[in-house]
Scaffold this active site. Structure first.
Site, PDB file in Angstrom:
ATOM      1  N   ASP A   1       0.855  -0.980   0.365  1.00  0.00           N
ATOM      2  CA  ASP A   1       0.193  -0.087   0.241  1.00  0.00           C
ATOM      3  C   ASP A   1       1.220   0.982  -0.002  1.00  0.00           C
ATOM      4  O   ASP A   1       2.079   1.080   0.126  1.00  0.00           O
ATOM      5  CB  ASP A   1      -0.795   0.367   0.895  1.00  0.00           C
ATOM      6  CG  ASP A   1      -1.739   1.318   1.718  1.00  0.00           C
ATOM      7  OD1 ASP A   1      -2.309   1.733   0.704  1.00  0.00           O
ATOM      8  OD2 ASP A   1      -1.933   2.176   2.716  1.00  0.00           O
TER       9      ASP A   1
ATOM     10  N   ASP B   1      -0.010   4.955   0.869  1.00  0.00           N
ATOM     11  CA  ASP B   1      -0.824   6.348   1.617  1.00  0.00           C
ATOM     12  C   ASP B   1      -0.417   5.109   3.121  1.00  0.00           C
ATOM     13  O   ASP B   1      -1.085   4.313   2.903  1.00  0.00           O
ATOM     14  CB  ASP B   1      -1.685   7.243   1.860  1.00  0.00           C
ATOM     15  CG  ASP B   1      -1.436   7.764   0.190  1.00  0.00           C
ATOM     16  OD1 ASP B   1      -0.516   8.627   0.371  1.00  0.00           O
ATOM     17  OD2 ASP B   1      -2.297   7.768  -0.694  1.00  0.00           O
TER      18      ASP B   1
ATOM     19  N   GLY C   1     -10.284   7.946  -1.049  1.00  0.00           N
ATOM     20  CA  GLY C   1     -10.348   8.041  -2.320  1.00  0.00           C
ATOM     21  C   GLY C   1     -10.395   9.508  -2.437  1.00  0.00           C
ATOM     22  O   GLY C   1     -10.979  10.241  -1.785  1.00  0.00           O
ATOM     23  N   GLY C   2      -9.866  10.018  -2.859  1.00  0.00           N
ATOM     24  CA  GLY C   2      -9.704  12.068  -2.473  1.00  0.00           C
ATOM     25  C   GLY C   2     -10.644  12.744  -2.876  1.00  0.00           C
ATOM     26  O   GLY C   2     -11.793  13.812  -2.799  1.00  0.00           O
TER      27      GLY C   2
ATOM     28  N   LYS D   1      -5.167  19.615  -5.878  1.00  0.00           N
ATOM     29  CA  LYS D   1      -4.510  19.313  -5.147  1.00  0.00           C
ATOM     30  C   LYS D   1      -3.186  18.238  -5.304  1.00  0.00           C
ATOM     31  O   LYS D   1      -2.305  18.088  -4.351  1.00  0.00           O
ATOM     32  CB  LYS D   1      -5.491  18.706  -3.984  1.00  0.00           C
ATOM     33  CG  LYS D   1      -5.155  17.242  -2.534  1.00  0.00           C
ATOM     34  CD  LYS D   1      -4.074  16.037  -2.583  1.00  0.00           C
ATOM     35  CE  LYS D   1      -5.269  15.089  -3.091  1.00  0.00           C
ATOM     36  NZ  LYS D   1      -4.433  13.951  -2.673  1.00  0.00           N
TER      37      LYS D   1
ATOM     38  N   THR E   1      -4.557   3.170  -3.312  1.00  0.00           N
ATOM     39  CA  THR E   1      -5.913   3.630  -3.587  1.00  0.00           C
ATOM     40  C   THR E   1      -5.325   5.445  -4.637  1.00  0.00           C
ATOM     41  O   THR E   1      -6.585   5.725  -5.141  1.00  0.00           O
ATOM     42  CB  THR E   1      -7.132   3.951  -2.557  1.00  0.00           C
ATOM     43  OG1 THR E   1      -7.741   2.762  -2.349  1.00  0.00           O
ATOM     44  CG2 THR E   1      -8.180   5.406  -2.405  1.00  0.00           C
TER      45      THR E   1
ATOM     46  N   SER F   1      -3.995   8.342  -6.557  1.00  0.00           N
ATOM     47  CA  SER F   1      -3.579   8.536  -7.997  1.00  0.00           C
ATOM     48  C   SER F   1      -2.019   8.068  -8.493  1.00  0.00           C
ATOM     49  O   SER F   1      -1.015   8.114  -7.760  1.00  0.00           O
ATOM     50  CB  SER F   1      -3.341   9.603  -8.438  1.00  0.00           C
ATOM     51  OG  SER F   1      -5.294  10.776  -7.295  1.00  0.00           O
TER      52      SER F   1
ATOM     53  N   ASN G   1       0.977  11.058  -7.774  1.00  0.00           N
ATOM     54  CA  ASN G   1       0.754  10.725  -6.574  1.00  0.00           C
ATOM     55  C   ASN G   1       2.039   9.856  -5.837  1.00  0.00           C
ATOM     56  O   ASN G   1       3.128   9.729  -5.309  1.00  0.00           O
ATOM     57  CB  ASN G   1      -0.333  10.796  -5.497  1.00  0.00           C
ATOM     58  CG  ASN G   1      -1.555  11.465  -5.274  1.00  0.00           C
ATOM     59  OD1 ASN G   1      -0.663  13.075  -6.173  1.00  0.00           O
ATOM     60  ND2 ASN G   1      -2.207  11.762  -4.954  1.00  0.00           N
TER      61      ASN G   1
ATOM     62  N   ASP H   1      -1.495  -0.823   6.036  1.00  0.00           N
ATOM     63  CA  ASP H   1      -1.646   0.654   7.168  1.00  0.00           C
ATOM     64  C   ASP H   1      -3.570   0.792   7.914  1.00  0.00           C
ATOM     65  O   ASP H   1      -3.244   1.028   8.689  1.00  0.00           O
ATOM     66  CB  ASP H   1      -1.276   1.889   7.883  1.00  0.00           C
ATOM     67  CG  ASP H   1      -1.888   2.650   6.785  1.00  0.00           C
ATOM     68  OD1 ASP H   1      -2.424   2.552   5.309  1.00  0.00           O
ATOM     69  OD2 ASP H   1      -2.817   3.457   7.232  1.00  0.00           O
TER      70      ASP H   1
HETATM   71  C1  XBP Z   1      -5.197   6.462   0.750  1.00  0.00           C
HETATM   72  C2  XBP Z   1      -6.174   6.864   0.401  1.00  0.00           C
HETATM   73  C3  XBP Z   1      -6.536   7.686  -0.701  1.00  0.00           C
HETATM   74  C4  XBP Z   1      -5.096   9.337  -0.451  1.00  0.00           C
HETATM   75  C5  XBP Z   1      -5.141  10.834  -1.186  1.00  0.00           C
HETATM   76  O1  XBP Z   1      -4.668   5.745  -0.417  1.00  0.00           O
HETATM   77  O2  XBP Z   1      -7.560   7.166   0.365  1.00  0.00           O
HETATM   78  O3  XBP Z   1      -7.268   8.659  -1.515  1.00  0.00           O
HETATM   79  O4  XBP Z   1      -5.775  10.048   0.827  1.00  0.00           O
HETATM   80  O5  XBP Z   1      -4.779  10.572  -2.701  1.00  0.00           O
HETATM   81  P1  XBP Z   1      -3.628   3.839   0.028  1.00  0.00           P
HETATM   82  P2  XBP Z   1      -5.951  10.551  -3.622  1.00  0.00           P
HETATM   83  O6  XBP Z   1      -3.969   4.258   1.320  1.00  0.00           O
HETATM   84  O7  XBP Z   1      -5.035   2.688  -0.804  1.00  0.00           O
HETATM   85  O8  XBP Z   1      -2.283   3.969  -0.304  1.00  0.00           O
HETATM   86  O9  XBP Z   1      -6.652  12.530  -3.110  1.00  0.00           O
HETATM   87  O10 XBP Z   1      -5.554  10.582  -4.801  1.00  0.00           O
HETATM   88  O11 XBP Z   1      -7.189   9.794  -3.793  1.00  0.00           O
HETATM   89 MG    MG Z   2      -3.472   2.693   3.367  1.00  0.00          MG
END
Ligand code: XBP
Ligand code: MG
Length: 270
Positions: free
Chosen positions: A11, A13, A54-55, A87, A125, A127, A130, A185
């Site tokens: 993963d 984020d 998802g943002g 963003k 999730t 983009s 990022n 996480d």
């Molecule tokens: C985490 C998310 C993402 C980010 C923001 O994804 O839920 O939406 O917060 O990124 P993961 P975006 O833990 O699956 O990596 O704005 O591009 O969605």
């Molecule tokens: Mg995560």
């Protein structure tokens, strides 16, 4: 079936780096200000909004729940997509400025896994742009090439906790779920990986500690380093205590998870 561990699926984020509080949240607020909106997502409010992955989906939920009467200046989807694009641009600037470091043990483990011949992939999730920003600034100029598959964002219609992004990644790797280990996480991430049948290791983050990680093979506070040992939160495999996650310990966790899964099936079948 060959169920030896062959690939790690990361993963992004919260797992590779703590990107939310000082990364995405700050970038969202800057994008709102740039658009002339007086919205301010505090650390606490953002914690609640994070339950929505998802943002774009997060902005939509904010409008629905917190500003039900708000009339968007242009069509709603277009408005949300515009804010989200802005963003992500601001997020890339924060990453380039070095505001969001990788979590402990991440770079070490990725290098060790590559040396050991494990295949690497990403299922996230967030983009693609990022992911690219984070990998190139925090890991290495060519770090994207370390990952055979990067499943990101809107490449699947349903985001985590749906298993779709993991199915997409497994298909692209050409591997069965049992030959992989996911690193996550959040509860949403664990639900997605576990629903795809992948043994999962959790490193909790500030926003996710206390969530329900049912189905995870092991939950730790971070991957650890020889000079900063990890704490096991739940379900360490039998054997020597885990101090930091390396390839042998990943193999041990993976074996124990498959065995526990098989025993569970035996109990259910009995
Ligand atoms: C985490 C998310 C993402 C980010 C923001 O994804 O839920 O939406 O917060 O990124 P993961 P975006 O833990 O699956 O990596 O704005 O591009 O969605
Ligand atoms: Mg995560």
């Amino acid at each position: 079936m060959n169920t030896q561990l062959q690939a790690l699926i990361f993963d992004v984020d919260g797992t590779l780096a703590d990107t939310e509080l000082h990364g995405h949240r700050v970038a969202f607020n800057r994008a709102f200000a740039e658009a002339g909106l007086d919205w301010d997502w505090s650390a606490e409010l953002y914690g609640k909004l994070l339950k929505v992955t998802g943002g774009k989906e997060r902005i939509r939920r904010y409008l629905d729940e917190y500003l039900p009467g708000f009339e968007t200046p242009v069509e709603r989807d277009e408005f949300i997509a515009g804010l989200h694009r802005a963003k992500n641009k601001l997020y890339a600037e924060l990453i380039a400025a070095g505001d969001v470091p990788l979590r402990p043990g991440v770079k070490r483990l990725l290098c060790e896994a590559r040396d050991a011949g494990l295949r690497l992939a990403i299922a996230t999730t967030t983009s693609m742009e990022n992911v690219e920003a984070l990998l190139s600034h925090c890991l290495d100029d060519d770090a994207q090439s370390w990952f055979e598959v990067i499943g990101a964002g809107d490449v699947v219609p349903a985001k985590k906790p749906a298993p779709d992004i993991y199915h997409y990644t497994l298909d692209a790797l050409g591997l069965p779920a049992a030959a992989c280990l996911a690193l996550e996480d959040s509860a949403n991430g664990v639900r997605a990986a576990v629903a795809a049948g992948i043994p999962t290791l959790v490193t909790v983050s500030d926003y996710t500690k206390g969530e329900d990680f049912t189905g995870a093979a092991v939950v730790v506070d971070h991957l650890g380093e020889p000079d900063a040992v990890l704490k096991v939160i739940t379900s360490a495999p039998a054997g020597d205590p885990l101090k930091w996650i390396d390839v042998p310990s990943l193999r041990r966790i993976h074996r124990a998870a498959l065995q526990a899964g098989a025993e569970l099936m035996d109990v259910r079948d009995a």
